[in-house]
Design a protein around this motif. Structure first.
Motif, short mmCIF file in Angstrom:
data_model
loop_
_atom_site.label_atom_id
_atom_site.label_comp_id
_atom_site.label_asym_id
_atom_site.label_seq_id
_atom_site.Cartn_x
_atom_site.Cartn_y
_atom_site.Cartn_z
N LEU A 166 36.31 50.93 36.24
CA LEU A 166 35.88 49.65 35.67
C LEU A 166 36.75 48.50 36.15
CD1 LEU A 166 34.91 50.33 31.96
CD2 LEU A 166 33.46 49.43 33.76
N GLU A 167 38.05 48.73 36.15
CA GLU A 167 38.99 47.70 36.63
C GLU A 167 38.65 47.31 38.06
OE1 GLU A 167 41.45 46.15 35.21
OE2 GLU A 167 41.90 47.27 33.37
N VAL A 221 35.83 47.73 39.64
CA VAL A 221 34.54 47.07 39.69
C VAL A 221 34.67 45.61 39.29
CG1 VAL A 221 32.27 46.99 38.59
CG2 VAL A 221 33.22 49.18 39.28
N PHE A 222 35.45 45.39 38.25
CA PHE A 222 35.61 44.03 37.75
C PHE A 222 36.30 43.16 38.80
CE2 PHE A 222 37.33 40.59 35.20
CZ PHE A 222 36.26 40.30 34.37
#
Lengths: 137, 255
Positions: free
Chosen positions: B150-151, B153-154
């Motif tokens: 997620l990190e 991707v963000f």
């Protein structure tokens, strides 16, 4: 499928976009993602340590209009609430407010997850900030 | 012409579509009567059964293709032109079902998704009920997408946003593009690795089916665990696929 007026309003004028210092002890950060669509949502809250009231909320979402609107609305709703009050927000409340169609319900789930994750992060920080209390147990 | 492999494998599965041929009364198979060879009305069988296969994920695509062509020929509406109108209609329906079944099973990802669907896995439902559980218990919901992904991707999305802004104003930052390209290459590698991971879960699933076929009871928990692992890996893979697509769109025209 067309978006409701409220979704479009939040999409065009998202509330509280931005970020806060992740390392601050008063800030809780929730980063969540929806595998159904690949959306990613970051929601941050700043909590008053005396009153437990959420004084500030920021978000940044990469995703569809409904995901952006859901998180924008979520920041509006949590602001001014205590942490415990904010935890009572349910995804279906967001669905109703934004008139989200069934295929977009996962966006509201994501927003609720983001609130919970941000609060969870903040709570963890509060616990680790009180090592004495933990040891006294 | 070689004797149909179709009739032999299909014969092994007659119990599932255990009906008799409308024409001669012998045991039928999914598409044709094993005895008189007449086309049969479509039976509500899953795609694996349609090809006479067990619901296993490792399958020989070459054999599947061969059977597909053989069945296609036999079911071709032109070949059944002289048959009764009922039979013509059935062969048409069977043909279209054959195409769907083949397209689904030959693709490794579609095949896996189809199996999950057969097993009653509802991805969105899972996520929703996990949120409801978190609400009830106050525990933090375990995210399907792992935090480090997620990190990443963000962060990558932030860079893409920057890139789009720059493109609008006509600026060009080679360093940013290089950074994004690097990210993209890493993601593509991850994407490949996830397929390998998925295949390892196929193996455990197939092992489970084999045990069932041998008459052993497989605990429901074990079954669920095998399915959950596949769901998890497909979710992560989807995520990365969407992201790589976004990266490609953002990079287009910027070089």
């Amino acid at each position: 499928m067309s978006y409701s007026d409220k979704v479009i309003d939040h999409y065009n004028h998202p509330r509280n976009v931005g970020s806060m210092d992740k390392s601050s002890p008063d800030v809780g950060t929730g980063l969540v993602g929806a595998p159904e669509c690949g959306d990613v949502m970051k929601l941050q809250i700043k909590v008053n340590r005396d009153t437990n009231v959420i004084e500030e909320a920021k978000f940044k979402t990469f995703g569809c209009g409904s995901a952006i609107a859901s998180s924008s609305l979520a920041t509006e709703w949590v602001k001014g609430k205590t942490v415990d009050e904010a935890l009572t927000i349910k995804n279906m409340d967001i669905v109703k407010e934004l008139s989200l169609p069934p295929v977009k319900i996962h966006c509201s789930v994501l927003a609720e997850d983001a609130i919970r994750a941000a609060i969870g992060d903040w709570k963890k920080k509060q616990e680790s900030a009180k090592p004495v209390a933990a040891e006294a147990k | 012409m070689s004797k149909s492999t179709v009739s032999t494998i299909a014969a092994a599965r007659t119990h599932d579509a255990a009906e008799s041929c409308w024409s001669c009364g012998a045991m039928r198979v999914a598409q044709f009567c094993g005895a008189c060879g007449k086309v049969q009305p479509p039976a509500p069988v899953d795609y694996f059964s349609f090809f006479g296969l067990p619901p296993k994920l490792n399958l020989d695509v070459a054999t599947l293709e061969k059977e597909f062509y053989e069945l296609s020929r036999k079911l071709h509406p032109d070949l059944n032109a002289r048959a009764g109108s009922k039979e013509q209609e059935w062969s048409l329906e069977q043909s279209s079902r054959l195409n769907d079944a083949y397209r689904t099973l030959k693709d490794p990802i579609k095949r896996t998704q189809y199996l999950l669907h057969l097993e009653g896995v509802q991805l969105e439902e899972q996520s929703k009920s996990a949120t409801e559980k978190a609400r009830a218990t106050g525990e933090v919901k375990k995210q399907i997408v792992p935090p480090d992904l997620l990190e990443e991707v963000f962060e990558l999305n932030m860079q893409l946003e920057e890139l789009r802004m720059e493109k609008k104003t006509g600026e060009d930052d080679p360093a940013l593009i290089a950074e994004i390209e690097k990210h993209k290459a890493a993601l593509e590698q991850k994407y490949e690795a996830l397929f390998q991971e998925l295949q390892s879960y196929w193996k455990s699933w197939d092992g489970l089916i084999e045990r069932e076929q041998a008459g052993q009871a497989v605990p429901a928990g074990e079954r669920k665990q095998a399915l959950d692992k596949m769901v998890d890996v497909l979710n992560r893979r989807n995520y990365i696929r969407n992201l790589v697509r976004d990266v490609n769109e953002a990079l287009e025209g910027s070089s």
